[in-house]
Design a protein around this motif. Structure first.
Motif, short mmCIF file in Angstrom:
data_model
loop_
_atom_site.label_atom_id
_atom_site.label_comp_id
_atom_site.label_asym_id
_atom_site.label_seq_id
_atom_site.Cartn_x
_atom_site.Cartn_y
_atom_site.Cartn_z
N ILE A 69 0.84 -1.20 0.00
CA ILE A 69 0.00 0.00 0.00
C ILE A 69 0.87 1.25 0.00
CG2 ILE A 69 -1.88 1.21 1.14
CD1 ILE A 69 -2.50 -1.65 0.01
N ALA A 70 1.95 1.22 0.76
CA ALA A 70 2.83 2.38 0.84
C ALA A 70 3.41 2.75 -0.52
CB ALA A 70 3.95 2.11 1.84
N HIS A 71 3.77 1.76 -1.32
CA HIS A 71 4.32 2.04 -2.65
C HIS A 71 3.25 2.67 -3.56
CE1 HIS A 71 8.36 0.45 -2.36
NE2 HIS A 71 7.89 -0.58 -1.69
N THR A 72 2.02 2.24 -3.41
CA THR A 72 0.95 2.83 -4.21
C THR A 72 0.70 4.28 -3.80
OG1 THR A 72 -0.06 0.63 -4.32
CG2 THR A 72 -1.40 2.47 -5.06
N VAL A 73 0.70 4.54 -2.51
CA VAL A 73 0.58 5.91 -2.02
C VAL A 73 1.72 6.76 -2.58
CG1 VAL A 73 0.66 7.41 0.01
CG2 VAL A 73 -0.64 5.27 0.10
N SER A 74 2.93 6.23 -2.54
CA SER A 74 4.10 6.96 -3.02
C SER A 74 3.90 7.45 -4.45
CB SER A 74 5.34 6.06 -2.93
OG SER A 74 6.49 6.72 -3.44
N PHE A 75 3.34 6.59 -5.30
CA PHE A 75 3.07 7.01 -6.67
C PHE A 75 2.00 8.08 -6.73
CE2 PHE A 75 0.16 6.54 -10.32
CZ PHE A 75 0.96 7.13 -11.29
N LEU A 76 0.89 7.88 -6.02
CA LEU A 76 -0.24 8.80 -6.12
C LEU A 76 0.08 10.20 -5.62
CD1 LEU A 76 -3.18 6.45 -5.12
CD2 LEU A 76 -2.66 7.34 -7.40
N VAL A 77 1.05 10.34 -4.72
CA VAL A 77 1.39 11.67 -4.21
C VAL A 77 2.56 12.29 -4.97
CG1 VAL A 77 0.56 11.01 -1.93
CG2 VAL A 77 3.02 10.93 -2.40
N SER A 78 3.05 11.60 -5.97
CA SER A 78 4.20 12.09 -6.72
C SER A 78 3.80 13.14 -7.75
CB SER A 78 4.90 10.93 -7.43
OG SER A 78 4.09 10.43 -8.49
N GLU A 79 4.81 13.85 -8.26
CA GLU A 79 4.58 14.80 -9.35
C GLU A 79 4.04 14.06 -10.58
OE1 GLU A 79 4.88 18.03 -9.51
OE2 GLU A 79 5.85 18.47 -7.60
N GLY A 80 4.51 12.85 -10.80
CA GLY A 80 4.13 12.09 -11.99
C GLY A 80 2.69 11.64 -12.01
N ALA A 81 1.99 11.75 -10.88
CA ALA A 81 0.59 11.31 -10.81
C ALA A 81 -0.38 12.48 -10.92
CB ALA A 81 0.35 10.55 -9.51
N GLY A 82 0.09 13.59 -11.44
CA GLY A 82 -0.73 14.79 -11.48
C GLY A 82 -1.96 14.70 -12.36
N PHE A 83 -2.02 13.71 -13.26
CA PHE A 83 -3.18 13.55 -14.14
C PHE A 83 -4.04 12.36 -13.71
CE2 PHE A 83 -5.07 13.27 -18.59
CZ PHE A 83 -5.67 14.52 -18.53
N VAL A 84 -3.76 11.85 -12.53
CA VAL A 84 -4.55 10.75 -11.97
C VAL A 84 -5.36 11.31 -10.82
CG1 VAL A 84 -4.49 8.48 -10.89
CG2 VAL A 84 -2.71 9.12 -12.55
N SER A 85 -6.67 11.36 -10.96
CA SER A 85 -7.50 11.92 -9.90
C SER A 85 -8.90 11.32 -9.96
CB SER A 85 -7.57 13.45 -10.02
OG SER A 85 -8.09 14.03 -8.83
N GLY A 86 -9.51 11.19 -8.80
CA GLY A 86 -10.85 10.65 -8.71
C GLY A 86 -10.93 9.15 -8.94
N GLN A 87 -9.79 8.47 -8.78
CA GLN A 87 -9.74 7.03 -9.07
C GLN A 87 -9.76 6.20 -7.79
OE1 GLN A 87 -9.93 6.18 -12.40
NE2 GLN A 87 -10.20 8.41 -12.43
#
Length: 253
Positions: A225-243
């Motif tokens: 779970i921690a690794h998934t959180v790490s991605f979602l809070v990254s700069e690279g996840a800026g176009f991932v929202s509401g998922q």
């Protein structure tokens, strides 16, 4: 890349299990981390461990369902670490029972921590994010949101977290803030160990039985779970929202 926003994260329910793993991972990613939990001793120890490893962290004790405590805790984080731009709403409890045995207190307690707590934390933290026009909110849902015997309160709370997340994404997107939910499957934590104990099954047997039903043939760990959180809070996840991302070792309906 130069970042204009502060790199300060708040993790609730950070005293153990998933929350503690998320706090450690975000610290290793370079965030200053505030560990929040009802258990003061555990979050202070967790913060000390992060500091000893070269990071910045504080531990704050609070009840996330108490508005005054939430406001005070978030203000303290901003004062001591800087304006929070990442919030992980992980705090949660279980009060499992079949509906005909479930008390009002069982219902209110679970929805109070999961839903009211996430609402209060997000309301307090979002003002710092909107000011910086950047933010990341990650809410912990569960595969139980799809329904699970003996968890009508927990299932309702975790389903509610998904609607809460999607609405946050709609409302806050224009401020550069994303909101996503993670729905873990079977994760090896004290909570799942307690379930095994309640059922009178040795935890290793409980895990082995669960693994047989999971396509990847293993149960999950807090680090998954921690690794998934790490991605979602990254700069690279800026176009991932509401998922809603099911981290469960296989597909879920």
């Amino acid at each position: 890349m130069t970042e204009s926003h502060s790199r300060v994260a708040i993790v609730t329910g950070a005293g153990r299990g998933i929350g503690a793993a998320v706090a450690r991972k975000l610290a290793s990613d370079g965030f200053a981390v505030a560990l929040l939990d009802l258990n003061e001793e555990s979050v202070k120890q967790g913060a000390e461990d992060i500091v000893s490893a070269g990071g910045r962290a504080i531990g704050v004790a609070l009840d996330v369902s108490n508005a005054e405590q939430v406001e005070a805790a978030v203000a303290r984080v901003a004062e001591e670490l800087g304006a929070p731009t990442v919030l992980v709403n992980n705090a949660g409890i279980t009060r499992d029972n079949l509906i005909f045995k479930m008390t009002e207190q069982d219902w209110d307690s679970v929805l109070g921590v999961h839903l009211k707590g996430s609402f209060l934390m997000t309301r307090a933290a979002q003002k710092y994010m909107t000011e910086q026009r950047w933010g990341r909110i990650v809410n912990l849902s569960s595969t139980s949101a799809l329904g699970n015997r003996g968890q009508v309160n927990y299932s309702a709370a975790k389903a509610g977290m998904q609607g809460f997340t999607k609405t946050l994404a709609i409302e806050l997107g224009k401020f550069g803030i994303t909101a996503n939910a993670i729905a873990p499957g079977f994760i090896e934590t004290d909570m799942t160990a307690a379930t095994a104990e309640r059922l009178g099954v040795p935890f290793e047997d409980f895990k082995a039985f669960a693994a047989k039903e999971i396509p990847v043939q293993r149960t999950g760990t807090p680090d998954d779970i921690a690794h998934t959180v790490s991605f979602l809070v990254s700069e690279g996840a800026g176009f991932v929202s509401g998922q809603v991302i099911y981290v469960a070792g296989g597909p879920k309906d």
